[in-house]
Motif scaffolding. Structure first.
Motif, short mmCIF file in Angstrom:
data_model
loop_
_atom_site.label_atom_id
_atom_site.label_comp_id
_atom_site.label_asym_id
_atom_site.label_seq_id
_atom_site.Cartn_x
_atom_site.Cartn_y
_atom_site.Cartn_z
N SER A 15 36.64 44.94 43.89
CA SER A 15 36.13 46.27 44.23
C SER A 15 35.16 46.84 43.19
CB SER A 15 37.32 47.22 44.43
OG SER A 15 38.31 47.00 43.45
N GLY A 20 34.10 45.87 48.65
CA GLY A 20 35.33 46.36 48.03
C GLY A 20 35.15 47.76 47.48
N LEU A 36 41.68 49.74 41.58
CA LEU A 36 40.57 48.80 41.71
C LEU A 36 40.91 47.53 40.91
CD1 LEU A 36 37.94 51.40 40.53
CD2 LEU A 36 38.15 50.67 42.92
#
Ligand SMILES: NC(=O)c1ccc[n+]([C@@H]2O[C@H](COP(=O)([O-])OP(=O)(O)OC[C@H]3O[C@@H](n4cnc5c(N)ncnc54)[C@H](OP(=O)(O)O)[C@@H]3O)[C@@H](O)[C@H]2O)c1
Length: 261
Positions: A15, A20, A36
């Motif tokens: 991410s 993402g 994340l």
């Protein structure tokens, strides 16, 4: 439509950029707490900073190479310690190298297996005890190649279809815990990955990248590349309370590019 995502917790893999990052941002916009995870700490810091400005959700990151089982364990330990729960797991990864069958070595096959399929398996295994607690959602990101192989991308074509088999089987095995499992395949969503593949194509065909993009757009009924936010919207719906009966399915977000029904 009430998505019911406020106050939930999502782990979004891979991410630091691209799809993402867009998915993580879409969750934060809904008030979902996000962890994340990817390798590039500088980029993760930037994403955390950007998403933290949005508002009420908690955003943090962990540096994690998803090909490393120890990193995966550490990621889920952090999640448990600092967030205390997990409602949504979004599996995602970097793309494997381009190439046809005769170009690809054993080492590249092994690496792509570990990055694009085994990582999903290991992450789901580690997250399962948390997801089982209250039911949850697993969304596995794949590729439009789950419906139609892409020429010159044999590694993607092989392992992304493995993701579909994994997701479908898990949807049956995990339904008793109220865990819904779905797959979403992007097609030509404007990210660095697509730029990289267009560059390779341009070199191979002796054309400019603009010419390649134009040729690609002509194969897409909507006549353009998608935006990462448009892809993220589908993931957020599948992850939401509004989705209570879709599981074991595979979806494309591809502007109509894939013609099979
Ligand atoms: N965009 C499209 O239209 C499209 C189409 C078909 C398939 N896909 C696939 O969908 C996935 C996401 O696409 P994208 O366009 O967002 O790609 P992208 O812009 O290249 O982003 C890839 C992400 O994966 C992370 N990553 C790579 N290797 C990793 C590892 N070993 N451990 C943890 N994180 C890792 C990268 O972060 P770090 O560098 O920080 O680790 C980055 O955040 C890719 O697998 C891609 O091949 C995309």
């Amino acid at each position: 439509m009430e998505l019911g995502l406020k106050g939930k917790t999502a782990l979004v893999i891979a991410s630091s950029q691209g799809l993402g990052k867009a998915i993580a941002k879409a969750f934060v916009n809904e008030g979902t707490n996000v962890l994340l995870a990817s390798r590039n700490e500088e980029q993760l810091k930037e994403v955390k900073k950007e998403l933290s400005l949005i508002g009420n959700a908690r955003v943090d990151y962990i540096v994690c190479d998803i090909t490393n089982p120890k990193h995966i364990k550490a990621m889920v330990e952090k999640l448990l310690k600092e967030y205390g729960a997990l409602d949504i797991l979004v599996n995602n990864s970097g793309g494997p190298p381009a190439g046809a069958f005769e170009d690809i070595t054993d080492e590249q096959w092994q690496n792509a297996f570990e990055l694009n399929l085994l990582s999903y398996i290991r992450i789901i295994r580690e997250c399962l005890p948390l997801l089982k607690q209250n039911g949850g959602r697993i969304i596995n990101i794949a590729s439009s190649s789950i419906k139609e192989p892409i020429p010159g991308l044999i590694l993607s074509n092989t392992f992304r279809t493995g993701i579909v088999g994994l997701s479908k089987t898990l949807s049956m095995e995990l339904a008793k815990y109220n865990i819904l499992v779905n797959t979403v395949g992007p097609g030509r969503i404007a990210t660095d990955r697509v730029k990289h593949l267009d560059n390779i194509n341009a070199k191979n065909k002796g054309k400019s990248i603009e010419e390649i993009e134009e040729m690609e757009k002509q194969t897409i009924p909507l006549g353009r590349y998608g935006e990462p936010e448009e892809f993220a919207n589908m993931v957020v719906f599948l992850a939401s309370e509004a989705n209570s009966y879709v599981t074991g399915s595979s979806f494309l977000v591809d502007g109509g590019k894939i013609k099979s029904i």
